[in-house]
Motif scaffolding. Structure first.
Motif, mmCIF file in Angstrom:
data_model
loop_
_atom_site.group_PDB
_atom_site.id
_atom_site.type_symbol
_atom_site.label_atom_id
_atom_site.label_comp_id
_atom_site.label_asym_id
_atom_site.label_seq_id
_atom_site.Cartn_x
_atom_site.Cartn_y
_atom_site.Cartn_z
ATOM 1 N N TYR A 198 -72.978 -37.931 -36.166
ATOM 2 C CA TYR A 198 -72.155 -39.125 -36.131
ATOM 3 C C TYR A 198 -73.007 -40.259 -35.579
ATOM 4 N N THR A 205 -72.095 -30.941 -33.602
ATOM 5 C CA THR A 205 -72.189 -32.373 -33.904
ATOM 6 C C THR A 205 -73.216 -33.029 -33.003
ATOM 7 N N CYS A 249 -72.874 -31.686 -38.272
ATOM 8 C CA CYS A 249 -72.475 -33.086 -38.435
ATOM 9 C C CYS A 249 -73.300 -33.993 -37.539
ATOM 10 N N SER A 301 -62.695 -44.689 -38.917
ATOM 11 C CA SER A 301 -63.411 -43.717 -38.080
ATOM 12 C C SER A 301 -62.569 -42.459 -37.918
#
Lengths: 189, 506
Positions: free
Chosen positions: B194, B220, B192, B175
């Motif tokens: 996640y 993100t 991004c 990670s």
């Protein structure tokens, strides 16, 4: 396999035979009667499930229950059930036969629930609209439920069209609740 | 307390968005419920993967269509649902919220906020399952996706639109590698996503804090289906993350999606499949587990210029048990992806961090996805390192080595040292290139191995302050021409001379 899907296959086969001989209504009548007896007589269920009773005696009992007025195909059906130890199919046979017959004839049953009793003209209009939408014959059954406040709700098998005031109020309530939740979240954030 | 007229206006406002239409729905009744799934009788008109609503308000997704019942996975708590409850179809295929408003937020796989920052605006939605772009819509991967990690960008370059697996045991920095990559996307125009699957809520909170601290949260989106969520949510989480990324890709943007991790996703899917009585296969996973992952990863793509030229890069993570990468899920993923970054416990505990095993890692896109400068500088690096490992293995038995072998060993040792990097400290492409150039040109051979990590920032600082023009040019062109290489070589010669004379970097 679940007994209900087994029953469906047996009943379909019976319907095919009965249709050939033009005995489908009589067969339906007989199966309905049997299903009712099966539900109401535990003795019958026990006797049919008891391996100590030889199968020919079980068959004899069933044939006497069915009676001599029943069409030949139903008697034959009993023989098949006993031979394959599937007499418990009778638990569903009446309903499934009715369903299969409706399907074969392109008929569907609709339950119309309304707050007040419908007039004949209204019934006609509802039946016509449903026939139009579903492209099949409709047999209407009406029910009155004052709690609905107004409007009608129709149920055809799994299909539901709910146009009642109660349902609309309910969806307004849900909408308001959701708004309130979102607001509360926004305030926290 | 509100005044009556205020109440009226509030009601008006809230009801303005409300409208009813008469719609036909299919209904069914719950036969059994538990462990995150429900069996429903009826629902004759339900579609595969349609959203259904239970009378308690919990939503579910239709997964199994059988003759007389339907298997539904629940997206909410199952304790509010009872046998005999009514279930209605919604006519919608399972979908999630997408769009700009999600970035900077932590959401569940349905796009509902988990971070207490209020409602997410915008109602753009996309189906969870969506066909991957075909051959005509794509182009080969050509642009680099900079991870900011020397070992990855130099030896295992990743391109935008690629699928690169991160594989390794627990707790050795899988990670961390992914998060460093997210942090390095700052200012690179890559958004991004996640996706945290089956992790602890505390881990997700920590990841979020780290991203925020490094200014990476604003671009993100964290999609979290934690260990306490129903398996159905864990199962749909990567598809939701992928849908959010696809929205960016189809608008011509660049997206990076990290699935952390797909072993837990496979476990969640195994759980629901077994509960729905689908036949188990190898390791009790259902037969379509390969398809499950390949249809997810196929959606990563670099679109052709006619389609906007957007890209969706996928970095799936998979956890191995005791280094057993030949288990079912790891081998599946290795064969689906365009390469893997293999992290090794032995390297990790020997202090080589990131613990990338360069020999076993590969990027099938190769140098097509590398900047010109890195291509030139690191071209030989992989070969040199392979040489080093080979000699290092048998040098353990021999005491007297010839000079050339010793040279290979000392070079290799130093290159391995150069590839070490701290967490949360991604480097720009040019800085990486400068450091590695110093290695391949043999400058690091002049200093002790232990001094390399101390000297590296000093070298960079020296080059930046003494040759700002060169650094600016390199940053702009990302190419290293012969004259520039010569200048760089001279600069390094000066630096290392000064260092040897005891006054480094002055």
């Amino acid at each position: 396999m679940a007994i209900e899907s087994v029953a469906r296959r047996y009943v379909r086969a019976l319907l095919a035979v009965a249709t050939e001989r033009g005995e489908e209504d009589a067969a339906l009548e007989a199966l309905r009667g049997l299903q009712q007896l099966w539900g109401s007589l535990p003795e019958l269920r026990h006797a049919m499930g008891n391996p100590q009773i030889p199968s020919d005696r079980r068959l004899a009992v069933l044939l006497r229950v069915v009676g001599s007025a029943a069409p030949e195909c139903v008697c034959q059906f009993m023989r098949v059930l006993v031979r394959h130890s599937r007499v418990d199919v009778l638990r569903y046979a009446g309903d499934l036969m009715a369903q299969a017959l409706d399907e074969a004839r392109g008929v569907r049953h609709a339950t119309v629930t309304s707050a007040m009793a419908l007039t004949d003209a209204q019934r006609q209009a509802v039946a016509e609209a449903l026939r139009e939408a579903l492209q099949c014959e409709i047999i209407l059954e009406t029910r009155v439920e004052p709690a609905m406040i107004g409007g009608v709700a129709v149920r055809i098998g799994d299909l539901v069209v709910d146009g009642s005031i109660r349902q609309r109020l309910e969806s307004i309530r849900r909408h308001l609740e959701r708004e309130r939740e979102l607001r509360a979240q926004a305030v926290e954030g | 307390m509100l005044k009556p007229e205020e109440v009226t206006s509030v009601l008006k406002q809230e009801l303005s968005a409300f409208e009813t239409t008469l719609e036909m729905v299919h209904v069914g009744t719950v036969l059994e419920v538990g462990d995150g799934i429900a069996r429903v009788h009826g629902l004759g008109g339900a579609m595969a993967s349609e959203l259904v609503e239970f009378s308690s308000g919990v939503m579910g997704i239709v997964l199994n269509l059988e003759e007389d019942n339907v298997g539904v996975i629940l997206l909410g708590p199952d304790n509010e649902i009872g046998e005999g409850d009514e279930v209605r179809t919604t006519g919608r295929i399972s979908e999630t919220r997408v769009g700009e408003a999600l970035f900077g937020r932590v959401v569940n796989p349905l796009g509902e906020p988990l971070d207490g920052k209020g409602e997410i605006l915008g109602d753009a939605r996309r189906p969870l399952e969506y066909p991957a772009p075909g051959v005509i819509e794509r182009q080969p991967v050509c642009e680099p996706l900079q991870t900011g990690l020397k070992v990855v960008d130099s030896v295992i370059p990743i391109g935008r639109g690629q699928r690169e697996l991160i594989i390794g045991d627990r707790q050795i920095g899988k990670s961390a590698l992914a998060i460093d990559t997210i942090i390095n996307q700052r200012g690179q125009g890559v958004q991004c996503i996640y996706v945290a699957i089956g992790q602890k809520m505390s881990t997700v909170a920590r990841t979020r804090a780290v991203l925020e601290q490094h200014g990476a949260l604003e671009y993100t989106c964290i999609v979290a289906a934690t260990a306490s969520d129903p398996p159905a949510l864990q199962y749909i989480a990567p598809y939701a993350g992928c849908a959010i990324g696809e929205e960016v890709r189809d608008r011509g943007g660049h997206a990076l999606v990290i699935y952390d991790d797909l072993s837990k996703h496979a476990n969640a899917y195994r759980e629901v499949s077994l509960l729905l009585r689908r036949p188990p296969g190898r390791e009790a996973f259902p037969g379509d587990i390969f398809n499950l992952h390949s249809r997810l990863l196929e959606r990563a793509a670099k679109l052709s210029d006619a389609n906007g030229g957007g890209s969706l890069t996928a970095l799936p993570i998979v956890e191995t048990q005791e280094g057993d990468f030949s288990a079912y899920i790891p081998t599946n993923l290795v064969s689906i992806t365009d390469g893997q970054i293999y992290l090794e416990p032995d390297l990790f505990y020997a202090g080589q961090r990131p613990a990338v095993n360069v020999g076993m890692s590969v990027s099938r896109v190769g140098s097509a996805a590398q900047t010109g400068i890195m291509k030139r500088v690191a071209g030989r690096l992989k070969l040199d390192l392979a040489h080093y490992r080979e000699f290092a293995a048998f040098a353990q038995f021999a005491s007297d080595l010839d000079v050339s072998t010793q040279a290979i060993l000392s070079r290799g040792e130093r290159m391995m040292e150069v590839l070490k990097q701290d967490q949360y400290a991604p480097m720009s492409a040019v800085d990486q290139a400068i450091t590695i150039f110093a290695g391949t040109q043999g400058f690091w051979d002049q200093v002790e191995v232990a001094a390399i990590r101390r000297l590296e920032p000093q070298l960079l600082e020296y080059i930046h302050s003494h040759y700002p023009e060169l650094v600016r040019r390199l940053n702009e062109t990302l190419r290293l021409d012969d004259p520039d290489a010569e200048t760089l070589r001279q600069a390094m010669g000066d630096f290392f001379k000064q260092h040897a004379a005891g006054q480094p970097g002055q």
